[in-house]
Design a protein around this motif. Structure first.
Motif, PDB file in Angstrom:
ATOM      1  N   SER A  23       0.558  -1.277  -0.316  1.00 52.50           N
ATOM      2  CA  SER A  23      -0.453  -0.050   0.235  1.00 52.50           C
ATOM      3  C   SER A  23       0.795   1.537  -0.071  1.00 52.50           C
ATOM      4  CB  SER A  23      -0.612  -0.129   1.414  1.00 52.50           C
ATOM      5  OG  SER A  23      -0.648   0.213   2.613  1.00 52.50           O
ATOM      6  N   ILE A  26       1.816   1.752  -3.305  1.00 54.21           N
ATOM      7  CA  ILE A  26       0.947   2.777  -4.370  1.00 54.21           C
ATOM      8  C   ILE A  26       1.160   4.092  -4.157  1.00 54.21           C
ATOM      9  CG2 ILE A  26      -1.262   2.431  -5.268  1.00 54.21           C
ATOM     10  CD1 ILE A  26      -1.710  -0.736  -4.452  1.00 54.21           C
ATOM     11  N   ARG A  29       3.349   5.860  -5.154  1.00 55.65           N
ATOM     12  CA  ARG A  29       3.459   6.072  -7.220  1.00 55.65           C
ATOM     13  C   ARG A  29       2.471   7.225  -7.115  1.00 55.65           C
ATOM     14  NH1 ARG A  29      -0.416   4.864 -10.293  1.00 55.65           N
ATOM     15  NH2 ARG A  29      -0.142   4.653 -12.731  1.00 55.65           N
ATOM     16  N   LEU A  85       5.289  -0.722 -10.917  1.00 57.22           N
ATOM     17  CA  LEU A  85       3.278  -0.013 -10.518  1.00 57.22           C
ATOM     18  C   LEU A  85       3.621   0.944 -11.927  1.00 57.22           C
ATOM     19  CD1 LEU A  85       3.661   0.329  -6.757  1.00 57.22           C
ATOM     20  CD2 LEU A  85       2.405  -1.562  -7.832  1.00 57.22           C
ATOM     21  N   SER A  89      -0.655   0.513 -14.047  1.00 59.28           N
ATOM     22  CA  SER A  89      -1.160   1.090 -13.122  1.00 59.28           C
ATOM     23  C   SER A  89      -2.709   1.039 -13.495  1.00 59.28           C
ATOM     24  CB  SER A  89      -0.682   2.189 -14.407  1.00 59.28           C
ATOM     25  OG  SER A  89      -1.379   2.185 -15.148  1.00 59.28           O
ATOM     26  N   PHE A  92      -3.349  -1.301 -10.202  1.00 58.94           N
ATOM     27  CA  PHE A  92      -3.233  -1.216  -9.289  1.00 58.94           C
ATOM     28  C   PHE A  92      -3.818  -0.149  -8.673  1.00 58.94           C
ATOM     29  CE2 PHE A  92       1.329  -3.581 -10.099  1.00 58.94           C
ATOM     30  CZ  PHE A  92       0.658  -4.664  -9.017  1.00 58.94           C
ATOM     31  N   LEU A  97      -5.221  -0.446  -3.841  1.00 56.17           N
ATOM     32  CA  LEU A  97      -4.943   0.069  -2.622  1.00 56.17           C
ATOM     33  C   LEU A  97      -5.861  -0.060  -0.805  1.00 56.17           C
ATOM     34  CD1 LEU A  97      -2.777   1.930  -0.636  1.00 56.17           C
ATOM     35  CD2 LEU A  97      -4.815   3.781  -1.101  1.00 56.17           C
TER      36      LEU A  97
END
Length: 206
Positions: A23, A26, A29, A85, A89, A92, A97
């Motif tokens: 998490s 993510i 990112r 990631l 995309s 995720f 998350l």
């Protein structure tokens, strides 16, 4: 502590660390952080709650110091996480998350409660230690990323799910259920409760 429970908790802690680190990746990112920023966010997310718990229970060394391998793994993943990631995309997203966060919440909360019980803490304090272990990693992640913590801005049950699940664990332990199954059932309860209440948009009264 029973050997089987010790083994189960070791597995649970490892899975929880990876779930919370995920998490953190993510969130990093989303913030377009580099590898250093990604590592710091993932590290804070994965070990923040456990470190606060260890400080309150006066446990030394800290879990992440005692288990250096997890820190090394997160460091290695941080070097490639931005690229992985970015390519994935579409997978995720916000839902990923949520799931990763819910898994970490359940796993950490129950392991934190069990550790507090092992430290001879009374029932209510043990439950609160479980909640702290479960939620503080996400709080620290959000603060580091300059966001109001999800716990404070979302009225859907979060810490409440952890609180109820920790009491379920104490009940099963009191009824002398097998310790491993107690951990699994209580962890699963928190995970399902968080996902279901989010899906149904259940909200706590203001």
């Amino acid at each position: 502590m029973h050997p089987r429970l010790t083994f189960a908790l070791a597995i649970i802690e490892g899975l929880a660390i990876l779930a919370y680190a995920f998490s953190g990746f993510i969130e990093a990112r989303k913030r377009r952080l580099d590898a250093v920023g990604t590592f710091l966010v993932a590290l804070a997310t994965a070990f923040g709650g456990g470190t606060v718990r260890d400080v309150l229970l006066e446990r030394r060394p800290f879990y992440w110091v005692q288990h250096e391998a997890y820190v090394v793994v997160i460091f290695a993943l941080s070097l490639v996480a931005p690229y992985v990631l970015r390519m994935a995309s579409r997978v995720f997203n916000e839902r990923a998350l949520l799931v990763a966060d819910a898994i970490g919440l359940g796993l950490f909360s129950i392991s934190g409660t069990s550790i507090a019980l092992d430290a001879q803490m009374p029932a209510f304090i043990a439950v609160m230690m479980g909640v702290v272990t479960g939620v503080f990693g996400g709080i620290i992640r959000d603060v580091v990323c300059n966001e109001v913590p999800l716990l404070l801005r979302d009225s859907r049950p979060y810490a409440t799910c952890a609180f109820a699940g920790c009491w379920l664990y104490l009940l099963l332990d009191h009824l002398q259920f097998d310790s491993v199954y107690s951990v699994i059932f209580a962890t699963g309860f928190i995970l399902i409760a968080r996902l279901v209440t989010f899906k149904l948009d259940v909200r706590l009264p203001h």
